[in-house]
Design an enzyme around this catalytic site. Structure first.
Site, PDB file in Angstrom:
ATOM      1  CB  CYS A   2      11.826  -0.528  -4.590  1.00 35.26           C
ATOM      2  SG  CYS A   2      12.770  -0.183  -6.104  1.00 35.26           S
ATOM      3  CD  GLU A 103      12.601   4.262  -1.951  1.00 40.40           C
ATOM      4  OE1 GLU A 103      11.580   4.973  -1.854  1.00 40.40           O
ATOM      5  OE2 GLU A 103      12.578   3.040  -2.087  1.00 40.40           O
TER       6      GLU A 103
END
Length: 223
Positions: A2, A103
């Site tokens: 992340c 992402e």
């Protein structure tokens, strides 16, 4: 991993949802990147306290604070055994607030960014760890990392990891520094239920942390 997320909710609403004290200012953040300050919640004397922490954990024993650039995430697997994370995992756990994370999916030679949010549009709490680094002649540096786990059905075709999103009923268990039940704590580090989440493609503006604009939040195609 992340490596980018957002937090645009007003502080009044965050305080009401997560029940914490915070006396600083908070403006909308559309593209939070490593090494920047993030809003985190810890527990002190039974009360939840909010504070700004630098994203990128610097262990208390580190010789150089630059190690933090490599510590933006902590894998849930074996987290209680790794030198950088085992002590914070025992007693320095926090919530890192977010309302969406990003992402990138590789498509040919390009990478398409995706934004992941809750279907109900509400902010959520990422499982984090923090540590305090002290060095003679310098002010204490308080830093944090975001724990990642295996992906759920919403995230898996974009990335093989996702941040641990904690459920509301688990906040107190996670934050309590007196709770050192390793098995119980590790049992919370699971993929979040996919049926409560959604994703969509977003602009490549998010690729650069210099771009801090609301247009980044807008979907190109909902999936």
């Amino acid at each position: 991993m992340c490596g980018r997320f957002s937090l645009t909710e007003e502080i009044y609403n965050l305080k009401r949802q997560f029940e914490f004290e915070f006396f600083d200012e908070l403006g909308p953040r559309y593209n939070i990147a490593p090494s920047q300050m993030v809003l985190a919640i810890g527990q002190n004397k039974g009360a939840r306290k909010g504070a700004y922490l630098k994203w990128g954990l610097v262990p208390y024993w580190a010789e150089d604070s630059k190690i933090g650039y490599k510590m933006i995430n902590a894998r849930s697997e074996g987290i209680d055994e790794k030198p950088s994370f085992r002590q914070p995992f025992k007693q320095r756990r926090c919530l890192i607030l977010s309302d969406g994370f990003y992402e990138w999916k590789k498509i040919g030679k390009e990478k398409q960014p995706y934004r992941f949010v809750m279907k109900n549009g509400q902010p959520f709490a990422l499982a984090g760890l923090y540590d305090i680094w002290k060095k003679a002649g310098k002010s204490p540096l308080v830093t944090c990392t975001i724990i990642t786990t295996t992906p759920n059905e919403v995230t898996k075709d974009v990335h093989d990891r996702m941040p641990v999103i904690l459920k509301k009923d688990d906040y107190d268990t996670w934050l309590d520094p007196k709770n050192q039940d390793i098995a119980l704590l590790k049992s919370l580090l699971l993929p979040y239920p996919a049926d409560e989440m959604m994703k969509f493609e977003v602009s490549s503006l998010v690729n650069s942390p210099k771009n801090e604009v609301p247009e980044i939040l807008q979907p190109i195609n909902s999936l």
